[in-house]
Motif scaffolding. Sequence first.
Motif, PDB file in Angstrom:
ATOM      1  N   GLY A 102     -19.985 -30.838   1.031  1.00 49.54           N
ATOM      2  CA  GLY A 102     -18.588 -31.171   1.305  1.00 49.54           C
ATOM      3  C   GLY A 102     -18.224 -32.556   0.813  1.00 49.54           C
ATOM      4  O   GLY A 102     -17.138 -32.772   0.249  1.00 49.54           O
ATOM      5  N   ALA A 103     -19.129 -33.528   1.000  1.00 53.10           N
ATOM      6  CA  ALA A 103     -18.868 -34.882   0.516  1.00 53.10           C
ATOM      7  C   ALA A 103     -18.809 -34.916  -1.008  1.00 53.10           C
ATOM      8  O   ALA A 103     -18.016 -35.646  -1.609  1.00 53.10           O
TER       9      ALA A 103
ATOM     10  N   HIS B 217     -19.835 -32.895   9.420  1.00 49.14           N
ATOM     11  CA  HIS B 217     -19.116 -33.051   8.155  1.00 49.14           C
ATOM     12  C   HIS B 217     -18.350 -34.366   8.104  1.00 49.14           C
ATOM     13  O   HIS B 217     -18.095 -34.885   7.006  1.00 49.14           O
ATOM     14  N   ALA B 218     -17.973 -34.888   9.258  1.00 49.36           N
ATOM     15  CA  ALA B 218     -17.216 -36.139   9.298  1.00 49.36           C
ATOM     16  C   ALA B 218     -18.113 -37.364   9.449  1.00 49.36           C
ATOM     17  O   ALA B 218     -17.616 -38.487   9.547  1.00 49.36           O
TER      18      ALA B 218
ATOM     19  N   ALA C 219     -16.766 -26.270   4.934  1.00 46.14           N
ATOM     20  CA  ALA C 219     -16.827 -27.398   4.004  1.00 46.14           C
ATOM     21  C   ALA C 219     -16.028 -27.142   2.742  1.00 46.14           C
ATOM     22  O   ALA C 219     -15.890 -28.035   1.904  1.00 46.14           O
ATOM     23  N   GLY C 220     -15.517 -25.915   2.591  1.00 49.56           N
ATOM     24  CA  GLY C 220     -14.676 -25.607   1.444  1.00 49.56           C
ATOM     25  C   GLY C 220     -15.395 -24.975   0.282  1.00 49.56           C
ATOM     26  O   GLY C 220     -14.778 -24.781  -0.774  1.00 49.56           O
ATOM     27  N   ILE C 221     -16.665 -24.611   0.445  1.00 46.69           N
ATOM     28  CA  ILE C 221     -17.395 -23.996  -0.663  1.00 46.69           C
ATOM     29  C   ILE C 221     -17.176 -22.493  -0.690  1.00 46.69           C
ATOM     30  O   ILE C 221     -16.938 -21.904  -1.754  1.00 46.69           O
ATOM     31  N   LEU C 222     -17.239 -21.837   0.442  1.00 49.94           N
ATOM     32  CA  LEU C 222     -17.041 -20.398   0.535  1.00 49.94           C
ATOM     33  C   LEU C 222     -15.691 -20.097   1.176  1.00 49.94           C
ATOM     34  O   LEU C 222     -15.110 -20.961   1.864  1.00 49.94           O
ATOM     35  N   ASP C 223     -15.198 -18.865   0.978  1.00 48.40           N
ATOM     36  CA  ASP C 223     -13.916 -18.438   1.528  1.00 48.40           C
ATOM     37  C   ASP C 223     -14.119 -17.598   2.787  1.00 48.40           C
ATOM     38  O   ASP C 223     -15.160 -16.941   2.938  1.00 48.40           O
TER      39      ASP C 223
END
Length: 602
Positions: free
Chosen positions: A158-159, A242-243, A207-211
């Motif tokens: 994610g980073a 993640h943060a 994290a935005g990699i998979l849907d």
Amino acid sequence: MPAQTQAHVQHQPLAVSESEWAQARWEDDGGPPFEPSPAHQASQWLRVSAALTHRLPELAGREDVIVTCEPGTRSGAPAAFYPTTATLEIDAALFDPVKAATINPRWPGDEERYPVAWGALVHEAAHAAHSLWATPPQLRDTALDSAAALLEESRAEGAHLARRPADRRFLRACAHTLILADINAQTPSDRWQASHAAGLVLARRDAGILDPDETEPLEQTVTGILGPDLLNTLTAIWTAAHATDDDDGPGMLEHARAWCQALGTEPAGPEPTGGGRPGELAEAIGKVVEQVQANEAAQAAAQAQAAAARTARAQAKAAAAAHARQAAQTADRVFAHSTRPFTPGKPDGSPGRSPVTGTRPPTGAEKSAAGQLARALRAAAYRERITTATASAAPPGRLNMRQALARDAQRAAGATPTATPWVRTEHRPSPTPPLRVGIAVDVSGSMGAAADPISSAAWILAKATALTDPDSRTATVAYNRSLTAITAPGRTPTHVTRFKARGVGHSLAEAIDALSAGLALTQPGAGRLLVIASDGLYARAEAARASVRVTALNKAGCAVLWLAFAPDPRPLPGTILLELTDPARATAAIAKAATAALTAAR
């Protein structure tokens, strides 16, 4: 499978291989320097490793990491990063089926040929850039260490995406490699392994990699094993991870400790083992991988289609520009010399024989017909006045009682009046655009009997156009195989041009090009009309080329009128047919057809 054998961040130094031990013993015994075998010299993987090392700084933002690529890895994982030695290894098998000799990562864009291997490199680059903390040595190989490493996987990716969002497709391409390396058909479906699968897959979703639609099969499976409440707790933990900052080791260990406590596992103890039916999690992850691959294939197909459409548009634009240049050149050759023929496709233009035999004064009937047609063309080009209604709070204008009562009510209630009781109507004249009329006259041998009516009709149309407006322009071209300018753009004919129809062939396409370029028939801002006087008895290739030009004019808003003076005409598609015998007596028919054509093309 022990967690440490598959960890992507290896805190222990690289293990010494058997070949390195043998080489060291040989050198200690006084042997000569090691010489690689010819097969080893022929290997391309050393070159690939150097090229990957060259590209890594743009991925990781650091220049001290060395990449090694060879068949198999020492860690056992498809790829791994060693922080203590700043070394990154990647399994050469990830490049299959691309041959090593053809791989050159130094060329930007070459990675498109092996997205899985590049995705693994991106993943390890994310660790090199963002995994700046380590589990204390006394806690290695514990449940806490395993949970911390698991949370770091999606956090680092994610980073990385926050810096390089375009790398998402590569991480997705290697998702099956990174995930199935930890979950396989022998993995039991107990609570610990189910949470591990959720941390690998569902955390990557957040994290935005998979849907979400891709991870749904696994979400249903782990919900059945863990229960919704526990899954929500774990989701909150990886969301907090993640943060967390890249170098916040205590924070990541605290998240890992909360993970173990939520699962009822002793953080300092080993990972729980056993329990649950094996293969259930791997089956669900397999469905996730299939959906990811299907979505990526659909996205690639859509991108390929869009790229093909962009290429087609660019090619069409280039072809249109080239055609416009050619048409302009044709117009220059045709209108440069009045009554001198020009033959398209010939190196020197092959002047040929002019069909013009002389001129004569127009008759009274032709002058009257031109005047009548001019009035009809003015009417066709006329634009109604523009009417605008404006509401206001004060005069002048017409009082709207409903709005007036509303304004009084607003004022009585102490509110700010917003009603607008006065309506003012303004009528503004709309300028009538000038006309652009191109006339193409067929003078091939089949038109011999219609030569006189055609010459009369051409003069009537040209004169009527000139009478409509000072800015109106017209031009006339006679065509067979050659093109002859009868009147050039902007010149008003004073006499009727007489000609003989005795030529061969039909260069109507080039005649249309010359008139379009000379009069700007494809450009808006004027009423545009192309008139073709012909019987349409063309060869198939001649008709096809001319039809392309007629279609382009129709799309550009230019009307095309076809005048026929012989029985059984064969007009081209996209034209408005008008059959005539005596043009001087058929002014009303010409005016009606021209008016309809101009009105339809507005």
